[in-house]
Scaffold this active site. Structure first.
Site, PDB file in Angstrom:
ATOM      1  N   SER A 166      -6.077  28.693   3.914  1.00  0.00           N
ATOM      2  CA  SER A 166      -5.418  27.475   4.501  1.00  0.00           C
ATOM      3  C   SER A 166      -5.593  27.177   5.412  1.00  0.00           C
ATOM      4  O   SER A 166      -6.198  25.862   5.637  1.00  0.00           O
ATOM      5  CB  SER A 166      -3.798  27.661   3.877  1.00  0.00           C
ATOM      6  OG  SER A 166      -3.258  27.346   2.772  1.00  0.00           O
ATOM      7  N   LYS A 213      -0.480  22.046  13.131  1.00  0.00           N
ATOM      8  CA  LYS A 213      -0.367  21.214  11.402  1.00  0.00           C
ATOM      9  C   LYS A 213       1.303  21.473  11.327  1.00  0.00           C
ATOM     10  O   LYS A 213       2.265  21.931  12.598  1.00  0.00           O
ATOM     11  CB  LYS A 213      -0.575  22.401  10.834  1.00  0.00           C
ATOM     12  CG  LYS A 213      -0.686  22.252   9.359  1.00  0.00           C
ATOM     13  CD  LYS A 213      -0.785  23.442   8.570  1.00  0.00           C
ATOM     14  CE  LYS A 213      -0.549  23.521   7.221  1.00  0.00           C
ATOM     15  NZ  LYS A 213      -1.228  24.640   6.294  1.00  0.00           N
ATOM     16  N   SER A 223      -4.597  24.593   2.744  1.00  0.00           N
ATOM     17  CA  SER A 223      -3.231  23.154   3.099  1.00  0.00           C
ATOM     18  C   SER A 223      -3.839  22.415   4.598  1.00  0.00           C
ATOM     19  O   SER A 223      -3.028  21.661   4.725  1.00  0.00           O
ATOM     20  CB  SER A 223      -2.280  24.509   2.368  1.00  0.00           C
ATOM     21  OG  SER A 223      -1.774  24.815   4.166  1.00  0.00           O
TER      22      SER A 223
END
Length: 488
Positions: free
Chosen positions: A176, A77, A152
């Protein structure tokens, strides 16, 4: 040739026996990423040269049979620091930022000879639940490109679900990792707070953030957690409690396990098909020998309000460092020092980030601190106590990961409150610092539905045991989206 349908164990055997090389696997993975990237838009940066150089180095030294994930590509990420590889947190503010250090979690990937293949898209600074607040692009759901991938960590989840990579790292502040795992029909775990070092993770809510693994299967998830977990002297919130092997209980039966089903997790706002999926999952666990009983978590409905005060307050403090002076974006409208600060932040941050900074600054301001931030901390304690009472009698809590399946793109992103409420089932876990996993448990309108299993602190091996037992006796994890070779 593509290898993305093979598990990490199968790939490991091929690599150790030299039936394929790390370079061949990396090249095939890069091909899979590029072939599907236009459809799902999972990546911000594909680090092709660095990945191929790492693979060549591994081929030269030989694949270590004692490192189960050696030579296997992993996506990271884009809020996790990678030395020499762009790390933007999906923000204009960091559009050109190349760190000079690796996050501890990334260091550990390299130590176990994994290949970092690229950086995945996300909501800007991890603030959002749909990966639509990214400055760079909007990631699509692997199952239906008209739907959001969740957030996210939407890029990390979509990349795994679409067959671009087998494994990825995400971060979870209020759901997330778990919510995008649910929306994309894969496995995502948020570890106990402190299990994985936060050093090198671009901070959002420091008392809530955790790095965690996303994968196609439960065992692969546990294997990746084995790689990244552990105490880190560079992180003052890092825990010295360490399991030797998170896969240890996988394969053991769950006869006699006691599971709690909170009535609040199946109440108002939960889609009927999601509720039905979770009740069917509870019956399935009973068939496997577990006892499932209804309980109450009376303060969980306050979780969203508490979270958005605490997380936004911590964000308003953490994001002060982005000032246009040291690194990242800097405004060209700079008549004075104040202009640099104000204009850089006005131009560099997106609307959602600015909204949360303002909310957090207000909650911490003189005259409002006691009414908001202090009160939120007190209610957080009540939420923690609710969990402690349940775990005095039960091994795990089960429930839905999200109230609905993936929703349409461009729907909730214009309604912040509706978007915030979509995290109602995942947020309490972060507030209490507990581990939670999302695994595929069914479908609603052709879209995956995730089952969430929550345990007391440091109960990841038991969570993996129950999740693996469910996975081994169902076929939801074997069903793939069209883009990954599934049936229409």
């Amino acid at each position: 040739m593509s290898f993305n349908h093979k598990t990490a164990d199968e790939l490991h055997q091929l690599l150790v026996k030299k039936e394929i090389s790390a370079t061949e696997l990396t090249k095939a993975t890069l091909e899979d990423i590029k072939k599907r990237e236009e459809t799902v838009a999972s990546f911000i940066t594909i680090s092709e040269d660095a990945a191929l150089a790492q693979a060549a180095k591994l081929d030269k030294q030989g694949i270590d049979a004692d490192k189960p994930l050696a030579g296997i590509p992993v996506a990271v990420k884009d809020n996790i620091s990678t030395k020499g590889i762009l790390t933007t947190a999906a923000s204009k503010m960091l559009y050109n930022y190349e760190p000079i250090f690796d996050a501890t979690a990334v260091e550990k990937l390299y130590r176990k000879d994994m290949v970092v293949i690229g950086k995945t898209n996300m909501d800007e600074f991890a603030m959002g639940g749909s990966t639509e607040t990214s400055y760079f692009k909007k990631t699509k759901n692997a199952w239906n490109q008209a739907k959001v991938p969740g957030g996210s960590s939407g890029g990390s989840a979509a990349a795994v679900a679409a067959g671009q990579v087998r494994l990825s790292l995400g971060s979870d502040t209020g759901g997330s990792i778990r919510q995008p795992a649910s929306f994309n029909g894969i496995v995502g775990l948020k570890p106990t707070y402190g299990t994985v070092s936060r050093f090198g993770l671009i901070a959002f809510g420091s008392s809530l953030d955790q790095i965690g693994p996303l994968s196609q299967t439960v065992k692969e998830n546990a294997q990746l957690l084995n790689v990244i977990a552990g105490y880190d002297v560079k992180d003052s919130t890092s825990s010295k409690h360490q399991e030797e092997d998170f896969t240890a209980k996988i394969g053991q039966d769950i006869k006699g396990m006691r599971m709690a089903l909170p009535k609040e997790y199946l109440g108002e706002g939960i889609a009927p098909e999601v509720k039905e999926t979770i009740l069917n999952a509870a019956k399935h666990f009973e068939k496997l020998g577990a006892a499932v009983e209804e309980v109450t978590l009376p303060h969980s409905p306050y979780g969203v309000a508490v979270y958005y005060i605490i997380a936004s307050s911590e964000a308003s403090s953490n994001l002060q460092r982005f000032d246009g002076i040291r690194y990242g974006y800097r405004t060209e409208k700079a008549g004075s020092l104040d202009d640099i600060y104000v204009n850089t932040r006005s131009e560099g941050f997106g609307d959602e980030v600015k909204r949360r900074i303002m909310l957090g600054t207000f909650s911490l301001s003189s005259g409002y601190y006691d009414a908001y931030f202090k009160k939120a901390g007190q209610v957080r304690t009540l939420i923690i106590r609710d969990f402690e009472k349940v775990f005095a009698d039960y091994d795990l809590i089960l429930g839905p990961t999200a109230p609905t399946a993936a929703f349409d793109l461009e729907t909730l992103n214009h309604d912040p409150v509706a978007m915030y409420l979509a995290d109602i089932l995942t947020i309490p876990v972060n507030l209490a610092g507990l581990p939670g996993i999302s695994i595929p448990a069914g479908f609603s309108g052709g879209l995956p539905v995730g089952l969430q299993l929550i345990g007391p602190k440091y109960s990841e091996p038991v969570i993996y045991q129950a999740a693996a037992a469910f996975e081994a006796t169902t076929d939801y994890h074997q069903q793939q989206p069209l883009i990954f070779g599934g049936e229409a």
